[in-house]
Design an enzyme around this catalytic site. Sequence first.
Site, PDB file in Angstrom:
ATOM      1  N   ASP A   1      -0.721   1.061   2.193  1.00  0.00           N
ATOM      2  CA  ASP A   1       0.176   0.455   1.208  1.00  0.00           C
ATOM      3  C   ASP A   1       1.586   0.946   1.489  1.00  0.00           C
ATOM      4  O   ASP A   1       1.775   2.065   1.987  1.00  0.00           O
ATOM      5  CB  ASP A   1      -0.237   0.845  -0.212  1.00  0.00           C
ATOM      6  CG  ASP A   1      -1.529   0.188  -0.659  1.00  0.00           C
ATOM      7  OD1 ASP A   1      -1.861  -0.898  -0.156  1.00  0.00           O
ATOM      8  OD2 ASP A   1      -2.204   0.758  -1.542  1.00  0.00           O
TER       9      ASP A   1
ATOM     10  N   ASP B   1      -2.589  -7.221  -0.786  1.00  0.00           N
ATOM     11  CA  ASP B   1      -2.742  -7.130  -2.241  1.00  0.00           C
ATOM     12  C   ASP B   1      -1.986  -8.266  -2.931  1.00  0.00           C
ATOM     13  O   ASP B   1      -2.478  -8.858  -3.898  1.00  0.00           O
ATOM     14  CB  ASP B   1      -2.224  -5.788  -2.756  1.00  0.00           C
ATOM     15  CG  ASP B   1      -2.978  -4.595  -2.208  1.00  0.00           C
ATOM     16  OD1 ASP B   1      -4.152  -4.747  -1.811  1.00  0.00           O
ATOM     17  OD2 ASP B   1      -2.386  -3.501  -2.171  1.00  0.00           O
TER      18      ASP B   1
END
Length: 161
Positions: A125, A143
Site C-alpha cells: 500500500d 483497493d
Amino acid sequence: METSRLKPNALAWIAVSIALIAIDQWTKFLAVGALAFGESRAFIAGFWNWTLAQNTGAAFSFLADAGPWKHWFFIGLGFVVSGMLVTWLWRTPRADWRTALPFAVIIGGVLSNVIDRFRLGYVIDFVDWYVGGHHWPIFNVADSCIMVGVALLLWGSFRGK
C-alpha cells in the site's frame, strides 16, 4: 439451438481486469523503487502523502494481527470472489456494461492484491490521504478498483434497467 442465436457474453471485459492488474502492479513497483517501507513523502501537503506500507490484513488492515492462517484465507477468498465474478461475466451479455464493468474492475483489484500475497506475503500500500491528523487507511490502486467496482454495482442497482 443454432449458434447465430447465441449472444456474446461479457468475458471480453476481462481485458479491463488485466489492464488494471498491470497498472496496479506497475504503481506498486514504482512505489517500492521510490520509498523505503515506512517512509512518507508529501505529494499534496495537508492532504496526500506517498507512504509505503505492508498490509498483511484485508481492507483497512482488518485481521492484520491474526495468525498465519489469514494469508491463505485471503488468497482463497480472492480466488473464490474472482471466480464468482468471472462466472457472472460469462452469464452477462457483453453489451451490459453496467454489470460487466464493475465486475471486471473488482476482479482486477482482487487478483492484483492476490498476486502481492503470493509473491510477498503481504499487500503493498502507498496512497495515504489525510485531513489534519485524521488519516484514511493507506491503500493502493487495487483497493481503489475494488471500492469503485462496488460503488458502480450499487449505483447500477439503484438505477434499474
